[in-house]
Design a protein around this motif. Structure first.
Motif, PDB file in Angstrom:
ATOM      1  N   ALA A  31     -14.237  -0.635   7.502  1.00 36.79           N
ATOM      2  CA  ALA A  31     -14.877  -1.315   6.375  1.00 36.79           C
ATOM      3  C   ALA A  31     -13.808  -1.826   5.416  1.00 36.79           C
ATOM      4  CB  ALA A  31     -15.832  -0.359   5.662  1.00 36.79           C
ATOM      5  N   ASN A  32     -14.137  -2.860   4.663  1.00 38.41           N
ATOM      6  CA  ASN A  32     -13.278  -3.365   3.583  1.00 38.41           C
ATOM      7  C   ASN A  32     -11.858  -3.673   4.059  1.00 38.41           C
ATOM      8  OD1 ASN A  32     -15.395  -2.939   1.561  1.00 38.41           O
ATOM      9  ND2 ASN A  32     -14.954  -0.760   1.867  1.00 38.41           N
ATOM     10  N   GLY A  37     -12.572   3.013   2.518  1.00 34.62           N
ATOM     11  CA  GLY A  37     -13.909   3.110   3.082  1.00 34.62           C
ATOM     12  C   GLY A  37     -13.924   3.656   4.500  1.00 34.62           C
ATOM     13  N   ASN A  38     -15.086   3.556   5.125  1.00 41.07           N
ATOM     14  CA  ASN A  38     -15.333   4.216   6.397  1.00 41.07           C
ATOM     15  C   ASN A  38     -14.814   3.405   7.585  1.00 41.07           C
ATOM     16  OD1 ASN A  38     -16.697   6.137   4.914  1.00 41.07           O
ATOM     17  ND2 ASN A  38     -18.708   5.235   5.282  1.00 41.07           N
ATOM     18  N   ASP A  58     -19.497   7.061  13.109  1.00 37.13           N
ATOM     19  CA  ASP A  58     -18.925   6.725  11.807  1.00 37.13           C
ATOM     20  C   ASP A  58     -17.882   7.757  11.416  1.00 37.13           C
ATOM     21  OD1 ASP A  58     -20.430   4.445  11.491  1.00 37.13           O
ATOM     22  OD2 ASP A  58     -22.074   5.483  10.471  1.00 37.13           O
ATOM     23  N   THR A  59     -16.795   7.289  10.814  1.00 35.20           N
ATOM     24  CA  THR A  59     -15.693   8.154  10.390  1.00 35.20           C
ATOM     25  C   THR A  59     -15.437   7.976   8.897  1.00 35.20           C
ATOM     26  OG1 THR A  59     -14.076   6.447  10.990  1.00 35.20           O
ATOM     27  CG2 THR A  59     -14.617   8.090  12.669  1.00 35.20           C
ATOM     28  N   GLN A  60     -14.785   8.959   8.298  1.00 39.55           N
ATOM     29  CA  GLN A  60     -14.576   8.932   6.854  1.00 39.55           C
ATOM     30  C   GLN A  60     -13.546   7.895   6.425  1.00 39.55           C
ATOM     31  OE1 GLN A  60     -13.659  12.949   5.635  1.00 39.55           O
ATOM     32  NE2 GLN A  60     -15.814  13.493   5.465  1.00 39.55           N
ATOM     33  N   ASP A  61     -12.665   7.503   7.335  1.00 44.52           N
ATOM     34  CA  ASP A  61     -11.660   6.498   7.018  1.00 44.52           C
ATOM     35  C   ASP A  61     -11.628   5.451   8.124  1.00 44.52           C
ATOM     36  OD1 ASP A  61      -9.293   5.228   5.884  1.00 44.52           O
ATOM     37  OD2 ASP A  61      -8.943   7.136   4.873  1.00 44.52           O
ATOM     38  N   GLY A  62     -10.997   4.331   7.828  1.00 44.12           N
ATOM     39  CA  GLY A  62     -10.956   3.230   8.774  1.00 44.12           C
ATOM     40  C   GLY A  62     -10.247   3.582  10.065  1.00 44.12           C
ATOM     41  N   LEU A  63     -10.636   2.907  11.158  1.00 48.24           N
ATOM     42  CA  LEU A  63     -10.006   3.091  12.463  1.00 48.24           C
ATOM     43  C   LEU A  63      -9.156   1.870  12.788  1.00 48.24           C
ATOM     44  CD1 LEU A  63     -12.968   4.586  14.543  1.00 48.24           C
ATOM     45  CD2 LEU A  63     -11.166   5.810  13.289  1.00 48.24           C
ATOM     46  N   PHE A  64      -7.922   2.115  13.260  1.00 53.59           N
ATOM     47  CA  PHE A  64      -6.983   1.027  13.524  1.00 53.59           C
ATOM     48  C   PHE A  64      -6.647   0.838  15.001  1.00 53.59           C
ATOM     49  CE2 PHE A  64      -5.515   2.084   9.046  1.00 53.59           C
ATOM     50  CZ  PHE A  64      -6.255   1.054   8.489  1.00 53.59           C
ATOM     51  N   ASP A  82      -6.600   7.831   7.565  1.00 51.59           N
ATOM     52  CA  ASP A  82      -6.286   9.036   6.797  1.00 51.59           C
ATOM     53  C   ASP A  82      -5.194   9.873   7.461  1.00 51.59           C
ATOM     54  OD1 ASP A  82      -7.574  10.141   8.966  1.00 51.59           O
ATOM     55  OD2 ASP A  82      -9.211  11.056   7.821  1.00 51.59           O
ATOM     56  N   GLY A  83      -4.563   9.342   8.511  1.00 54.15           N
ATOM     57  CA  GLY A  83      -3.498  10.062   9.201  1.00 54.15           C
ATOM     58  C   GLY A  83      -3.965  10.949  10.325  1.00 54.15           C
ATOM     59  N   SER A  84      -5.252  10.930  10.618  1.00 57.47           N
ATOM     60  CA  SER A  84      -5.791  11.811  11.652  1.00 57.47           C
ATOM     61  C   SER A  84      -5.976  11.073  12.971  1.00 57.47           C
ATOM     62  CB  SER A  84      -7.124  12.424  11.216  1.00 57.47           C
ATOM     63  OG  SER A  84      -8.144  11.436  11.181  1.00 57.47           O
ATOM     64  N   ILE A  85      -6.021  11.856  14.041  1.00 59.29           N
ATOM     65  CA  ILE A  85      -6.344  11.382  15.383  1.00 59.29           C
ATOM     66  C   ILE A  85      -7.515  12.218  15.865  1.00 59.29           C
ATOM     67  CG2 ILE A  85      -5.522  11.175  17.761  1.00 59.29           C
ATOM     68  CD1 ILE A  85      -2.666  11.046  16.556  1.00 59.29           C
ATOM     69  N   LYS A  86      -8.529  11.566  16.427  1.00 59.18           N
ATOM     70  CA  LYS A  86      -9.696  12.284  16.926  1.00 59.18           C
ATOM     71  C   LYS A  86      -9.897  11.981  18.407  1.00 59.18           C
ATOM     72  CE  LYS A  86     -12.357  12.561  12.608  1.00 59.18           C
ATOM     73  NZ  LYS A  86     -11.431  11.849  11.700  1.00 59.18           N
TER      74      LYS A  86
END
Length: 312
Positions: A31-32, A37-38, A58-64, A82-86
């Motif tokens: 988003a944005n 955003g998400n 949906d995730t709490q931060d953007g996906l790149f 946010d620096g995380s990997i899922k």
């Protein structure tokens, strides 16, 4: 085939075909414009004339970025702002695992084609990390770059080797077996940030890069002093480059001119242009099952699926 899917409210950053099924396509979105955003991971199913949504997360931060597992047909990893990997399993409704060692945005993730138990990530924190999804922490960290590491990509022939490119205008070759964690080689020649790289699957000593300097360069790891060929400068920068899985001669590009193109590396000519997007094109991928089938995603909140007539 020509099909579109709207990622409403979310800007496209990466799109990837499954290596196991021609009926699965994933898109990483934010988003944005990824600033705040998400994020949303979209799982799509290509049909005869459509892209049908199968599932989204949906995730709490953007996906790149995103990468399908090379070992498990239903699993994939995502890179987050946010620096995380899922790690996700599309048969479930929640992440399987989560890692949070990067100190800034994770810009790329890629599963190892040969050593299928590992994947690599890179980040704005200046590092690349190698992971085993069964281990709760990274296996190794590689940190010679200064500034953002935009992309990290495994060699298609050497299972221990990968390359990175970054804000410092450099490309570096690494081995996970190097005891001191130092790079094997450094390639310089771009005049600005190097945004993307990919290996030639048929000539595995060769890779291609794109840069903010508005050029595309071909390199050979046996010749660290300079590129083999250069295309450009263009009017706009290329954001992502991808070698064809069916030919050693063609690369696909996605960029800030709002288009996706296919180039013949033998003469630097453009043999195909997809110009249906209305914003920057950030993601591009080739199907591994259907020669010439490609997917793109863009900041216009669209995923496009189309065929390219030139494949060999």
């Amino acid at each position: 085939m020509n099909a579109n899917y709207r990622t409403a409210g979310f800007k496209g950053y990466a799109v990837k075909f499954s290596p196991f099924s021609d009926q699965l396509l994933a898109a990483a979105t934010s988003a944005n414009f990824g600033l705040v955003g998400n994020g949303r991971l979209c799982i799509l199913r290509p049909g005869p004339a459509s892209l049908a949504p199968q599932k989204h997360y949906d995730t709490q931060d953007g996906l790149f970025d995103i990468s399908w597992s090379e070992a498990h047909e239903n699993q994939l990893v995502t890179a987050s702002g946010d620096g995380s990997i899922k790690l996700w399993d599309i048969t479930l409704n929640h992440p399987v695992s989560k890692w949070h060692e990067h100190r800034r945005e994770v810009m790329s993730v890629e599963w190892n084609y040969i050593a299928k138990a590992t994947f690599v990530s890179s980040s704005w924190d200046g590092s690349a990390k190698v992971w085993d999804p069964t281990v709760p922490h990274s296996l190794r960290t590689f940190g010679e770059h200064t500034g953002c590491v935009y992309s990290s990509t495994w060699s298609p022939r050497q299972p221990d080797q990968f390359a990175t490119c970054g804000e410092d205008k450099l490309v570096k070759l690494w081995s996970v077996n190097e005891p001191n964690g130092k790079s094997l080689a450094t390639f310089s020649g771009h005049m600005d940030q190097v945004l993307s790289l990919d290996w030639n699957k048929y000539a595995p000593e060769q890779f291609v890069t794109s840069s903010v300097d508005r050029t595309i360069k071909l390199w050979d790891i046996r010749n660290p002093r300079g590129q083999v060929a250069m295309f450009g400068p263009f009017e706009f920068s290329v954001r992502r480059v991808k070698f064809s899985p069916f030919s050693p001669h063609y690369i696909a590009t996605a960029g800030y001119d709002m288009s996706a193109s296919v180039w013949d590396t033998r003469n630097g000519s453009v043999v195909f242009v997809h110009d249906a997007h209305r914003e920057f094109v950030f993601g591009i991928d080739w199907s591994l099952f259907h020669p010439g089938m490609m997917a793109t995603c863009s900041w216009d909140e669209q995923v496009h699926l189309f065929n390219v007539p030139i494949v060999k």
